[in-house]
Scaffold this active site. Structure first.
Site, PDB file in Angstrom:
ATOM      1  N   GLU A 173      11.537   2.027   0.581  1.00 23.90           N
ATOM      2  CA  GLU A 173      11.371   0.580   0.495  1.00 23.90           C
ATOM      3  C   GLU A 173      12.726  -0.104   0.596  1.00 23.90           C
ATOM      4  OE1 GLU A 173       8.600  -0.371  -2.664  1.00 23.90           O
ATOM      5  OE2 GLU A 173       7.189   1.130  -1.949  1.00 23.90           O
ATOM      6  N   HIS A 415      -6.073   3.292  -7.454  1.00 19.47           N
ATOM      7  CA  HIS A 415      -5.542   4.295  -8.384  1.00 19.47           C
ATOM      8  C   HIS A 415      -4.030   4.215  -8.389  1.00 19.47           C
ATOM      9  CE1 HIS A 415      -9.223   7.157  -7.568  1.00 19.47           C
ATOM     10  NE2 HIS A 415      -9.537   6.154  -8.368  1.00 19.47           N
ATOM     11  N   GLU A 416      -3.442   3.604  -9.395  1.00 15.78           N
ATOM     12  CA  GLU A 416      -1.983   3.639  -9.535  1.00 15.78           C
ATOM     13  C   GLU A 416      -1.656   4.813 -10.460  1.00 15.78           C
ATOM     14  OE1 GLU A 416       0.948   1.868  -8.351  1.00 15.78           O
ATOM     15  OE2 GLU A 416       1.555   3.720  -9.345  1.00 15.78           O
ATOM     16  N   GLU A 503       1.783   3.188   2.757  1.00 18.22           N
ATOM     17  CA  GLU A 503       2.784   2.113   2.709  1.00 18.22           C
ATOM     18  C   GLU A 503       4.092   2.730   3.193  1.00 18.22           C
ATOM     19  OE1 GLU A 503       4.430   0.998  -1.026  1.00 18.22           O
ATOM     20  OE2 GLU A 503       4.297  -1.117  -0.553  1.00 18.22           O
ATOM     21  N   GLU A 509       4.758  -6.968  -0.073  1.00 23.97           N
ATOM     22  CA  GLU A 509       4.993  -7.189  -1.510  1.00 23.97           C
ATOM     23  C   GLU A 509       6.455  -7.538  -1.789  1.00 23.97           C
ATOM     24  OE1 GLU A 509       3.621  -3.278  -2.576  1.00 23.97           O
ATOM     25  OE2 GLU A 509       5.568  -2.751  -3.382  1.00 23.97           O
TER      26      GLU A 509
END
Ligand code: NOJ
Ligand code: CA
Length: 700
Positions: A173, A415-416, A503, A509
């Site tokens: 990220e 589901h985190e 991702e 985000e």
């Protein structure tokens, strides 16, 4: 077309291998040259259209407490094959994918002083759009090898321009940096960000897929394919020789991988094209993966979805239900808790989203924060974070699913794991069973934060095994998976097409990343598989609805529409809030109309970091769509409609930036026009800074 494979075996001795052995791609543009160095080290080089793009580069491994597999090799034989095949993906940018290559497998022996001999094969493939190699450890006396390091070199032909993110064991990220290879080291100041799981290993380490451009204007890309049962590969640059060396993600004990023979490593790939669009169109990564392993794929369907999500990301509401101190999921009593009143996934709000999503043709609605545990999950290394099955008191899982189904849509599960993989593995079967019970067929999973068990990295061999295991178990239960923060994809969705998204890059985000980002991702992250980028933001100033959030989307509305075309994915979100779409229903019409599955895609023009223009034909109708995105400088072009059916007329609806639109000062200004067009027409497009355009062509 049927697969035509011609295999020849050529027995030669190491001593005969003086001039090297070559394999050329079907059109002859790519040539891979294999040789043994004077010390017996296997080496290779790659040329593309007569230019050496990978100079002679060494191969081999360091093993734990054993003689390195670097030199002292002799060549026993060489096997060649020729394949011309066409296959049909379950979903994709095109209905058919051509897979044509010529291969050369070098079978080698490394005699050891102990009298034993090790065996190693290297398979090289030459495609018209790139070259690839993988190691094969045949069955041998050593049934297990502990790999301390893989030393695959890729010696670049010059100080190429690169679009790169730093090598990191835990996250992709990042925003991309464009620099020459020789300048990577100097950019270390750009590598720090507020990410809980950042772990950088070298000032010249970069991640793949790595986009490159040579001084002669050729486009290259380094990546890996079919990452199975092995750690993810980064590249570490020796910036005095411009040589990349593979850098595998370590296990907690510092070793890289434990492999049981026989074993095949992932492919190491260099894509090559004279044009930037050739990299975007290349299917080499999928072609290097195994065919579909799922017999019945009828339940795997592309998905357009909305979510009770953006309101939490922007801070308008929360994932959590209440405030709690010294929270422990095992003992906390929600029935006695006082709700703080900002919980997003409450029955009333979810019904509101279901109504809007179903009225506007969405397939699914994601709901995050539906399950207990969000009071204390972020940035901790806690074993028991979530149980993945118990809803919050104000989330009626039965009733809401029934309501959604009655309106023709499904809810999407979330589901985190919060990085606690052992906890997820303990619960995953029950969690998937709960989905089956309520009629969910897709899950967004997530791996935020440092991993448990302690010392495991997000991209280690152990973690890579977990991600694929979760996808295979899901396939057994007819569940599609979209995993966030998992390892970046390497084409495994060909083999397991229920992996409909990942991702593994900086997505929406990160609310205000630079406009160039979306002109780079299709050249890098997307080469391994689709991204759940979550486009479709229409309200750019977040403080207007999420008090205290002073972030600002750096993109225009037309740019956000174009992303449904430029960021190919069979899973596309309309990420903004229903009330923001309700204010701009004329622009939202494009999101309603745009397909998520295609029969044909044509990359029209592109330059990494600057702009991308693509046209795609719907898989289920005769309609075409075209769109483009631009960096902070904007971009103008004449879009020639040569891709349309010559015999037909189309109604084109053009969603363009207003003349004064700008990603920063005027992001929500757009103009929609309609006109009749044919294949002979050209549409002038003027993309604003951070802007874009999108067109739907309805066949009349
Ligand atoms: C990070 C994911 O990328 C994001 O989409 C999700 O909402 C949060 N984790 C919470 O799971
Ligand atoms: Ca993320």
């Amino acid at each position: 077309m049927k697969k035509l494979a011609l295999t020849l075996s050529l027995l030669i001795s190491g001593a005969n291998l003086t001039a090297g052995e070559k394999v050329a791609s079907p059109d002859g543009g790519i040539i891979v040259d294999f040789n043994l160095s004077p010390s017996g080290r296997p080496t290779y080089s790659v040329s593309f259209q007569g230019e050496e793009i990978v100079r002679p580069s060494g191969l081999g491994f360091l093993l734990k407490d054993a003689t390195p597999m670097i030199d002292g090799f002799r060549v026993d034989s060489i096997t060649r094959a020729s394949v011309d095949d066409i296959w049909k993906p379950v979903w994709g940018e095109n209905t058919e994918i051509a897979d044509s290559y010529r291969s050369m497998t070098v079978h080698m022996t490394q005699p050891l002083s102990s009298g034993e001999a090790r065996r190693l094969d290297v398979e090289f493939r030459a495609y018209d759009d790139g070259a690839a190699l993988r190691y094969i450890f045949p069955s041998q006396a050593a049934s297990e090898l502990v790999i301390a390091d893989e030393l695959t070199e890729m010696a670049m032909g010059g100080d190429y321009t690169a679009w790169w993110i730093p090598g990191d064991y835990d996250t992709q990220e990042y925003e991309y940096t464009r620099s020459h290879l020789s300048e990577i080291r100097a950019h270390s100041d750009k590598r720090h960000m507020a990410n809980v799981s950042q772990s950088i290993f070298s000032p010249t380490g970069v991640q793949t897929s790595l986009m490159l451009k040579t001084p002669s204007g050729k486009y290259l890309n380094l990546h890996e394919a079919a990452l199975v049962d092995y750690p993810a590969m980064h590249l570490n640059l020796n910036d005095s020789t411009m040589t990349f060396v593979s850098w595998l993600t370590p296990s907690p004990d510092g070793t890289k991988a434990v492999v049981k023979t026989p074993f095949r490593t992932p492919w190491r790939v260099v894509m090559a094209s004279e044009k930037a669009t050739g990299i975007l169109a290349s299917n080499i990564i999928y072609n290097l993966n195994d065919p579909c392993a799922i017999d019945d794929t009828s339940w795997i369907k592309p998905v357009k979805y909305m979510g009770v999500w953006w309101e939490m990301i922007t801070g308008k509401s929360t994932w959590s239900y209440c405030d709690a101190e010294n929270f422990d999921l095992a003992t906390f009593d929600y029935s006695k808790a006082v709700p703080h009143g900002r919980h997003g996934a409450n029955n009333e709000n979810v019904r509101r989203y279901i109504d809007f999503a179903s009225e506007n043709g969405m397939d699914q609605l994601l709901i995050e924060g539906w399950n207990i545990g969000w009071e204390d999950w972020f940035g901790k290394q806690k074993d028991y974070v979530f149980d993945f099955v118990t809803p919050y008191p104000d989330f009626d899982i039965e009733g809401l699913n029934e309501y959604a189904h009655s309106k023709g849509i499904r809810l999407m599960m979330h589901h985190e794991t919060s990085g606690s993989v052992p906890n997820y593995e303990r619960h995953i079967d029950r969690a998937y069973d709960l989905m089956n019970h309520h009629g969910y067929n897709a899950v967004k999973s997530g791996y935020v934060g440092k991993f448990l068990p302690d010392g495991q990295n997000h991209y280690s061999q152990w973690a890579v095994r977990h991600y694929l295991d979760a996808v295979k178990r899901a396939a057994d239960k007819k569940i599609m998976v979209n995993a966030h923060e998992a390892v970046r994809p390497t084409g495994l969705a060909r083999t397991y097409p229920n992996l409909i998204g990942n991702e593994s890059a900086m997505g929406t985000e990160y609310q205000n990343m630079s406009p160039a980002h979306v002109t780079i991702l299709p050249f890098t992250r997307l080469k391994g598989g689709p991204m759940d980028f979550t486009p479709g933001i229409f309200k750019m100033d977040f403080s207007t609805f999420a008090p205290g959030n002073h972030e600002h989307k750096r993109a225009t509305v037309a740019n956000q529409l174009a992303l449904y075309l430029t960021m190919y994915s069979p899973l596309q979100m309309a990420a903004d809030l229903p009330e923001h779409y309700a204010e701009k229903m004329d622009a939202f019409q494009f999101i309603k109309d745009v397909p998520v599955d295609w029969s044909e895609s044509r990359y029209i023009d592109a330059e990494p970091g600057e702009f991308i223009i693509v046209a795609r034909k719907d898989k289920n109708s005769d309609n075409w769509f075209a769109g483009g995105v631009a960096n902070a400088d904007g971009h103008s072009a004449d879009l020639s409609l040569g891709f349309l059916d010559p015999a037909a007329e189309y109604e084109a609806t053009i969603y363009a930036d207003a003349p004064d639109a700008h990603y920063d000062s005027n992001p929500e200004a757009y103009v929609i026009t309609r006109r009749k067009v044919t294949q002979a027409d050209t549409i002038p497009v003027c993309m604003a800074p951070g802007g874009g355009f999108a067109v739907s062509f309805r066949k009349l």
